[in-house]
Design an enzyme around this catalytic site. Structure first.
Site, PDB file in Angstrom:
ATOM      1  CG  ASP A  89      -1.892   1.156   1.250  1.00  0.00           C
ATOM      2  OD1 ASP A  89      -1.658   2.167   0.555  1.00  0.00           O
ATOM      3  OD2 ASP A  89      -2.906   1.051   1.958  1.00  0.00           O
ATOM      4  CE1 TYR A 190      -9.070  10.930 -13.533  1.00  0.00           C
ATOM      5  CE2 TYR A 190      -8.990  12.721 -15.135  1.00  0.00           C
ATOM      6  CZ  TYR A 190      -8.794  11.384 -14.813  1.00  0.00           C
ATOM      7  OH  TYR A 190      -8.323  10.511 -15.758  1.00  0.00           O
ATOM      8  CE  LYS A 194      -5.425  10.130 -13.113  1.00  0.00           C
ATOM      9  NZ  LYS A 194      -4.571   8.966 -12.749  1.00  0.00           N
TER      10      LYS A 194
END
Length: 320
Positions: A89, A190, A194
C-alpha cells in the site's frame, strides 16, 4: 528496440534483451497501464518488482478480484523477464520503505527504473460535478491515491535509484501537458491528480540531472484497460462493438501500447533528451517505431485536439 522484446531462445534458454540485468519497480502494476508496462519491461529482459493492493488473498477498494499482482509477476516472467510480486500500500511509508529495502538487498543495491503508476481512483471520480457539490472525502482520497502515493514512493525509492548513474523515473498520468495545460478535466480533484505527475516529472528531472538520471511523465491515450472494457461490457476481442454508442472509442489503445512506450524509453541510451517532458504513447510510437497489439499507431491526444475540438473532419481511423 525490437517492439516484440526478447523471446525464449530455441534451446530453451532466455535470449538477452536490451534490459537484461536491469532492475525496475512498477508501483501500481495490478492491471491496466501498470501491468502492461511491467510485462513489456520484462519482455525486454528486466527484473521487475510489481506492487499493488490486490492479491489472491485480498481485494483493494477498487473491487476487482480478476487481476492480482501475483498474476502480473507471472506474466512478466512468462514474457522473458523476472517478475517479483510485493503486496504494497503506497500510502503506508513503512511498507514502501520495506519494499525498497528488499530490492536493495536482493538486487545488490540496484534500481534502474522507477515507474509511478499508482492510482485506483476511478470509482471516486464524478465528472461534471462542482467542487462544492462533491464529497470532500472522495476528492481528498483521489489526491491521496494519485499524488501522495507517488511522493511517498519517490521519497523512499530515489535514494536507491541515484546510487547508480543513469536511472529513469516515469510518472504515469492521464493527458499530456499540451492537452491538460489549457483544458479542464471536468473535476477539480481529478484535474489536480492528473496534472501533478506531469509537474513531478519536471521537478525530478532537475534533481536527477546531476546523477545522470531522466524523469518524464507518460500518458496512454484512450486506454482499453480491463476496467474500461468491463464498464462497456466488452472484451479485447470485440472492443470495436462499443464504437456504435461511443464513437471516440475508435481511437482506443490497448495497455500494451503504453507498455511498449516505457520499455522503449528504458532501453534508449539517449533518453536524457526527453527529461522533464510530458510524453504520450502515440508520440513515442512514432519516435521508436513500435505499434499497438493490432499493428496500428493510435495518436489519441492529437485526435482529440485536432479532429474533435479542431473539427478537421478527419476520422479516428486516420489517427491510428
Amino acid at each position: 528496440m525490437n517492439q516484440n522484446g526478447n523471446e525464449n531462445a530455441r534451446d530453451g534458454g532466455r535470449a538477452e534483451g536490451p534490459l537484461t540485468g536491469k532492475v525496475a519497480l512498477v508501483a501500481g502494476a495490478t492491471r491496466g497501464a501498470g501491468r502492461a508496462i511491467a510485462v513489456e519491461l520484462g519482455r525486454a529482459g528486466a527484473t521487475v518488482y510489481v506492487t499493488g493492493r490486490t492479491t489472491r488473498e485480498k481485494v483493494s477498494e477498487v473491487g476487482r478480484a480478476a487481476e492480482t499482482i501475483e498474476e502480473t509477476a507471472e506474466l512478466v516472467t512468462a514474457a522473458g523477464g523476472t517478475g517479483v510480486a510485493v503486496p504494497t500500500d503506497h500510502l503506508v511509508p513503512e511498507q514502501v520503505a520495506a519494499l525498497v529495502e528488499r530490492i536493495d538487498r536482493e538486487r545488490g543495491g540496484r534500481l534502474d527504473v522507477l515507474v509511478n503508476d499508482v492510482w485506483g481512483g476511478e470509482h471516486l471520480v464524478e465528472f461534471g460535478t462542482s467542487t462544492w457539490d462533491m464529497a470532500l472525502d472522495k476528492g481528498l482520497r483521489m489526491l491521496e491515491l494519485g499524488v501522495k502515493t507517488h511522493l511517498i514512493t519517490s521519497s523512499h525509492a530515489l535514494p536507491l535509484l541515484v546510487r547508480n548513474r543513469g536511472g529513469l523515473v516515469v510518472e504515469v498520468t492521464d493527458g499530456t501537458w499540451e492537452y491538460n495545460g489549457t483544458r479542464y478535466r471536468e473535476n477539480l480533484y481529478y484535474d489536480l491528480a492528473k496534472n501533478a505527475p506531469i509537474r513531478m516529472a519536471f521537478g525530478l528531472s532537475k534533481e536527477l540531472a546531476e546523477h545522470g538520471g531522466t524523469a518524464v511523465s507518460v500518458t496512454p491515450g484512450f486506454l482499453r484497460s480491463e476496467q474500461m472494457l468491463a464498464g462497456f461490457g466488452v472484451t479485447e476481442e470485440n472492443w470495436r462493438d462499443v464504437i456504435a454508442k461511443e464513437p471516440h472509442f475508435a481511437i482506443a489503445e490497448s495497455p500494451r501500447y503504453v507498455g511498449r512506450a516505457v520499455a522503449a524509453l528504458a532501453a534508449d541510451p539517449e533518453r536524457a533528451r526527453w527529461s522533464g517532458q510530458s510524453l504520450s504513447s502515440g508520440q513515442l510510437a512514432k519516435e521508436y517505431g513500435f505499434t499497438d497489439a493490432d499493428g496500428s499507431r493510435p495518436d489519441a491526444w492529437r485526435y482529440f485536439m485536432e479532429a474533435v475540438e479542431g473539427e478537421t473532419g478527419r476520422s479516428a481511423e486516420e489517427y491510428r
